[in-house]
Motif scaffolding. Structure first.
Motif, short mmCIF file in Angstrom:
data_model
loop_
_atom_site.label_atom_id
_atom_site.label_comp_id
_atom_site.label_asym_id
_atom_site.label_seq_id
_atom_site.Cartn_x
_atom_site.Cartn_y
_atom_site.Cartn_z
N HIS A 1 0.85 -1.17 0.00
CA HIS A 1 0.00 0.00 0.00
C HIS A 1 0.89 1.23 0.00
CE1 HIS A 1 -3.19 2.77 1.07
NE2 HIS A 1 -2.42 3.23 2.03
N ALA A 2 0.51 2.22 -0.76
CA ALA A 2 1.24 3.48 -0.79
C ALA A 2 0.25 4.63 -0.82
CB ALA A 2 2.15 3.54 -2.00
N GLN A 3 0.61 5.69 -0.14
CA GLN A 3 -0.24 6.87 -0.12
C GLN A 3 0.67 8.09 -0.03
OE1 GLN A 3 -3.27 6.82 2.87
NE2 GLN A 3 -3.67 9.01 2.71
N GLY A 4 0.33 9.13 -0.74
CA GLY A 4 1.15 10.33 -0.70
C GLY A 4 0.31 11.58 -0.81
N ASP A 5 0.85 12.67 -0.31
CA ASP A 5 0.21 13.97 -0.37
C ASP A 5 1.10 14.88 -1.20
OD1 ASP A 5 -0.65 16.62 0.10
OD2 ASP A 5 -1.47 16.06 2.07
N LEU A 6 0.65 15.26 -2.41
CA LEU A 6 1.47 16.08 -3.30
C LEU A 6 1.70 17.48 -2.76
CD1 LEU A 6 0.08 15.01 -6.79
CD2 LEU A 6 2.26 14.37 -5.75
N GLU A 7 0.81 17.96 -1.90
CA GLU A 7 0.96 19.32 -1.36
C GLU A 7 2.03 19.37 -0.27
OE1 GLU A 7 -2.60 21.38 -0.33
OE2 GLU A 7 -3.67 20.60 -2.09
N THR A 8 2.07 18.37 0.60
CA THR A 8 3.03 18.39 1.72
C THR A 8 4.27 17.57 1.45
OG1 THR A 8 2.07 16.46 2.82
CG2 THR A 8 1.12 18.62 3.36
N GLY A 9 4.19 16.65 0.49
CA GLY A 9 5.31 15.77 0.21
C GLY A 9 5.37 14.57 1.13
N GLU A 10 4.42 14.46 2.05
CA GLU A 10 4.41 13.33 2.97
C GLU A 10 3.95 12.07 2.24
OE1 GLU A 10 1.77 14.59 6.06
OE2 GLU A 10 3.34 15.70 7.10
N SER A 11 4.53 10.95 2.62
CA SER A 11 4.13 9.69 2.00
C SER A 11 4.23 8.55 3.01
CB SER A 11 5.00 9.39 0.79
OG SER A 11 6.35 9.28 1.16
N THR A 12 3.45 7.53 2.73
CA THR A 12 3.46 6.32 3.54
C THR A 12 3.57 5.14 2.59
OG1 THR A 12 2.02 7.34 5.18
CG2 THR A 12 2.17 4.94 5.21
N LEU A 13 4.42 4.20 2.93
CA LEU A 13 4.61 3.01 2.12
C LEU A 13 4.62 1.80 3.05
CD1 LEU A 13 5.30 1.88 -0.72
CD2 LEU A 13 7.69 2.19 -0.14
N LEU A 14 3.71 0.89 2.82
CA LEU A 14 3.62 -0.33 3.62
C LEU A 14 4.02 -1.49 2.71
CD1 LEU A 14 2.77 -1.72 6.25
CD2 LEU A 14 0.45 -1.86 5.32
N MET A 15 5.07 -2.22 3.13
CA MET A 15 5.60 -3.29 2.29
C MET A 15 5.67 -4.59 3.08
SD MET A 15 8.74 -1.13 0.57
CE MET A 15 9.37 -2.54 -0.29
N GLU A 16 5.88 -5.67 2.34
CA GLU A 16 6.10 -6.95 2.99
C GLU A 16 7.47 -6.93 3.68
OE1 GLU A 16 7.32 -10.15 0.03
OE2 GLU A 16 6.60 -8.59 -1.31
N ASP A 17 7.72 -7.89 4.53
CA ASP A 17 9.00 -7.99 5.23
C ASP A 17 10.10 -8.35 4.24
OD1 ASP A 17 11.13 -8.41 6.91
OD2 ASP A 17 10.25 -10.10 7.97
N LEU A 18 11.04 -7.45 4.06
CA LEU A 18 12.14 -7.66 3.12
C LEU A 18 13.47 -7.90 3.82
CD1 LEU A 18 11.24 -4.79 0.62
CD2 LEU A 18 10.69 -7.22 0.41
N SER A 19 13.43 -8.20 5.12
CA SER A 19 14.66 -8.32 5.89
C SER A 19 15.56 -9.45 5.41
CB SER A 19 14.34 -8.50 7.38
OG SER A 19 13.59 -9.67 7.59
N ALA A 20 15.02 -10.45 4.75
CA ALA A 20 15.83 -11.55 4.25
C ALA A 20 16.39 -11.25 2.85
CB ALA A 20 15.03 -12.85 4.22
N GLY A 21 16.02 -10.10 2.30
CA GLY A 21 16.45 -9.74 0.96
C GLY A 21 17.83 -9.11 0.94
N ILE A 22 18.20 -8.66 -0.22
CA ILE A 22 19.49 -8.00 -0.41
C ILE A 22 19.28 -6.74 -1.22
CG2 ILE A 22 20.00 -9.39 -2.45
CD1 ILE A 22 22.96 -9.18 -1.68
N GLN A 23 19.98 -5.70 -0.88
CA GLN A 23 19.90 -4.47 -1.66
C GLN A 23 20.77 -4.62 -2.90
OE1 GLN A 23 20.29 -0.73 0.35
NE2 GLN A 23 19.59 -1.59 2.30
N SER A 24 20.14 -4.77 -4.03
CA SER A 24 20.90 -5.02 -5.26
C SER A 24 21.86 -3.89 -5.59
CB SER A 24 19.96 -5.27 -6.43
OG SER A 24 19.14 -4.14 -6.67
N GLY A 25 21.55 -2.68 -5.16
CA GLY A 25 22.41 -1.54 -5.44
C GLY A 25 23.81 -1.67 -4.87
N TYR A 26 23.98 -2.47 -3.80
CA TYR A 26 25.31 -2.67 -3.24
C TYR A 26 26.25 -3.27 -4.28
CZ TYR A 26 23.41 -1.96 1.50
OH TYR A 26 22.83 -1.45 2.63
N PHE A 27 25.71 -4.06 -5.18
CA PHE A 27 26.53 -4.72 -6.19
C PHE A 27 26.88 -3.81 -7.36
CE2 PHE A 27 24.54 -8.18 -3.90
CZ PHE A 27 25.58 -9.06 -3.74
N PHE A 28 26.35 -2.57 -7.36
CA PHE A 28 26.64 -1.64 -8.45
C PHE A 28 27.92 -0.87 -8.22
CE2 PHE A 28 21.79 -1.38 -9.30
CZ PHE A 28 21.81 -2.66 -9.79
#
Length: 127
Positions: A1-28
């Motif tokens: 789920h994602a929600q944002g307010d274009l006037e204030t710039g505030e946003s909320t992002l609800l994601m699944e648990d990604l703690s077992a994942g890897i940040q692919s950008g580290y390999f760049f």
């Protein structure tokens, strides 16, 4: 789920648990602005069982799937903040051409610096 307010710039992002994942950008590599000042060797030390090529391939496949979801969608023609939306609608060809030319010139300059060993970019040996 994602929600944002274009006037204030505030946003909320609800994601699944990604703690077992890897940040692919580290390999760049250290040349990637998102990795500046980070100790990449320690960050990927526990990821030895993952091949950098597999991480890059998975990242690109996910990016392709994201793009495919919205490919040729008429909904993307309206927002002016979306780069290229005017050009796709047949407007602002000069702005689009200027952006493409700037990108090409920057890439040509970087390739020349890499060839002459003058570039500040370091390519990761893991990619």
């Amino acid at each position: 789920h994602a929600q944002g307010d274009l006037e204030t710039g505030e946003s909320t992002l609800l994601m699944e648990d990604l703690s077992a994942g890897i940040q692919s950008g580290y390999f760049f590599g250290a040349g990637n602005p998102m990795n500046w000042g980070k100790n990449l060797d320690s960050l990927i030390a526990n990821q030895k069982s993952v091949a950098a090529r597999d991480v890059a391939e998975a990242a690109f496949m996910l990016a392709a799937r994201l793009h495919a979801t919205f490919w040729c969608s008429k909904d993307l023609l309206g927002p002016e903040w979306l780069k290229g939306s005017k050009w796709v609608s047949g407007e602002d060809a000069s702005g689009w051409l200027a952006a493409q030319t700037q990108t090409k010139n920057l890439w040509d300059s970087l390739k020349s610096k890499i060839e002459n060993k003058e570039a500040e970019v370091e390519w990761s040996t893991q990619v």
